[in-house]
Design an enzyme around this catalytic site. Structure first.
Site, PDB file in Angstrom:
ATOM      1  N   GLY A 229      35.562  38.382  48.611  1.00  0.00           N
ATOM      2  CA  GLY A 229      36.111  39.658  48.636  1.00  0.00           C
ATOM      3  C   GLY A 229      35.237  40.607  47.469  1.00  0.00           C
ATOM      4  N   GLY A 230      35.657  41.745  47.499  1.00  0.00           N
ATOM      5  CA  GLY A 230      35.117  42.743  46.425  1.00  0.00           C
ATOM      6  C   GLY A 230      35.650  42.265  44.947  1.00  0.00           C
ATOM      7  CG  ASP A 350      43.299  46.871  49.040  1.00  0.00           C
ATOM      8  OD1 ASP A 350      42.567  47.987  49.828  1.00  0.00           O
ATOM      9  OD2 ASP A 350      42.750  45.986  48.864  1.00  0.00           O
TER      10      ASP A 350
END
Length: 520
Positions: A229-230, A350
């Site tokens: 992921g980021g 998030d």
């Protein structure tokens, strides 16, 4: 070892190995040992094919002696047996390492029988500057790594196998036995190869040990990458002493704003504080946090429970929009997790389909777990420290970003998570994003300014009016116009009155039909 306080002092023995066990070196690095069965299978098949080719060439050349044919047949039998042993569950890793040692010696003897080098011993002809057996001695421990003792024993025995076979065959065929000088002249390549094999083994062992250290975090060993992921990576991991598997999320220091020494220190303190707060959450719908820490290279990591199932992003990508009754059940479980977090002063920041996991959990199906509290913001420390993200960078995911986070003009509280959860509901019911743009900035602007189209206009399935009203209320620009908290949202969803339509029978049928597998 990670530098952090224990989450559970009474379980400190679980998360740290005894001193005497730490000091005891592994006989073979884990990452080398786990590949031994596959490597042994490869070598056995390779030599079986080589033997077959050798038989064909021998017949074509008219040199098919009884000794050579017998040696080839025996080699087939041995290679087949080694392959079966390496493939089956009968032997442990240590047992397979012993098999590898014996196989190396056998191959050396076989090569001696099959090669023309036998003539050099018997007829005392000038030797070449290399030996097929010497090649075997060097490459065998490189392909099938072994322990120091076995590498030394295998190299010595393989080197001795050549003159021993030469003596035996010379006697059996009525030739004069080679002299000591002939043996020395013909065996020196094997002696050099044995020394070289040990040197190369030391390098391989060093690299294997270094890799094992890199892939070990505290008492956990990383086994398989589950996703990227980021913020970092998620790995499947195994505890050194417990059978229970786990998921480890690695978060790069740069992704958390640790760009210099001072920032790194502050970020580390915030990370530990937020990890402790997150670990204190007890909702069954919040993923369990077992441990956390900072690796030697400054990578932050969480150790979490390993789940079996799929996230909501994958659910819709693979299986399309979901029935409203199922969506309500999913959302209410997510609300349970968020309500406890919000009461504790934690904002997730998030919430998105990829961070809500639908799993089979014990005997329960469609059991929701809210993941990744890595961007949490705690109200008690937010003013002093800010969130655990880079300064000047908007946290969260643009397609699910509340207006107040995108504009950064209002304090971000629990209602920001409810906005994002409304976006998730929109995705589950329609299979589409609230605002569909190719640009992240355009998405952020739309969330801050544009009125989203009603859910019923974006899907062919029938959406209950009460459910649509709740979802659109969650998507209000003004936080005050959204449900007051996650519990109120859950109660409103329950009042729609259709959740019971998603019966345990339908649940079970869905999971059986789709044979869901996966983890986080």
């Amino acid at each position: 070892m990670p530098d952090h306080p224990s989450l559970h002092p009474q379980l400190s023995h679980v998360f740290s190995r005894p001193a005497e066990e730490k000091e005891k070196p592994e006989p073979l690095p884990r990452d080398l040992a786990k590949d031994v069965p596959q490597r042994l299978q490869f070598l056995s098949l390779f030599f079986l094919v080589v033997s077959a080719v050798n038989l064909v060439l021998t017949i074509i050349a008219g040199q098919a002696s009884l000794v050579r044919i017998a040696g080839i047949v025996v080699s087939w039998l041995v290679c087949g047996l080694v392959y079966a042993v390496a493939r089956g569950p009968m032997f442990s890793t240590q047992g397979l390492l012993n098999v590898a040692l014996a196989f190396e010696v056998f191959i050396a003897a076989l090569v001696t029988v099959a090669s023309a080098e036998l003539i050099w011993y018997i007829d005392a002809r000038p030797p070449l500057l290399w030996s097929p057996v010497a090649v075997i001695i060097i490459i065998f421990p490189m392909i099938v790594p072994n322990t120091r003792e076995r590498v030394v024993a295998g190299s010595v025995l393989a080197a001795l196998a050549e003159p021993a076979v030469a003596f035996g065959l010379a006697d059996a065929l009525g030739h004069a036995a080679p002299t000591a000088g002939e043996l020395l002249r013909n065996s020196w390549p094997n002696v050099v190869a044995a020394a070289g094999a040990f040197f190369f083994w030391q390098e391989l062992y060093r690299l294997g040990t270094k890799l094992a250290e890199v892939r070990s975090l505290g008492a956990y060993h990383l086994q398989e990458k589950l996703g990227v992921g980021g913020m970092g990576e998620v790995w499947k991991a195994k505890h050194n002493m417990l059978a229970r598997p786990a998921a480890v999320k690695l978060i790069r220091a740069a992704a958390m704003g640790a760009t210099d020494t001072e920032k790194a220190s502050r970020t580390r303190e915030r990370f530990q504080r937020e990890a402790q707060v997150t670990a204190a959450l007890r909702s069954p719908h919040t993923i369990d946090l077992y441990d956390y820490g900072v690796s030697r290279d400054g990578t932050f990591y969480y150790v979490m429970e390993l789940l079996e199932g799929l996230d909501l992003q994958t659910l819709v990508d693979k299986h399309g929009p979901q029935p409203p009754e199922r969506v309500i059940k999913i959302l209410r479980q997510a609300c349970h997790s968020l309500y406890e977090a919000h009461q504790a002063g934690i904002t997730h920041r998030d919430i998105k389909p990829a961070n809500i996991f639908l799993c089979s959990y014990g005997t329960d199906l469609d059991f929701v777990k809210v993941l990744d509290f890595g961007l949490v913001k705690h109200r008690a420390t937010a003013k002093a420290d800010g969130q655990l993200t880079q300064e000047g960078v908007i946290a969260g995911t643009p397609a699910f970003l509340p207006p107040e986070m995108g504009l950064e003009i209002a304090e971000v509280g629990g209602r920001a998570d409810l906005y994002a959860l409304g976006c998730v509901a929109y995705w589950l019911l329609t299979g589409r994003l609230v605002f569909e743009h190719t640009s992240s900035m355009a998405m952020i602007v739309s969330h801050a300014r544009d009125v989203p189209p009603p859910v019923s206009q974006r899907t062919d399935q029938e959406i209950p009016e009460g459910l649509e009203r709740i979802v659109m209320r969650c998507l209000e620009k003004d936080p005050a116009s959204r449900p007051p908290d996650a519990k109120a949202l859950s109660d409103a969803l329950g009042a729609v009155g259709i959740e019971d339509r998603w019966t345990p029978e339908r649940e079970s049928e869905w999971w059986e039909e789709h044979s869901v597998s996966g983890g986080v």
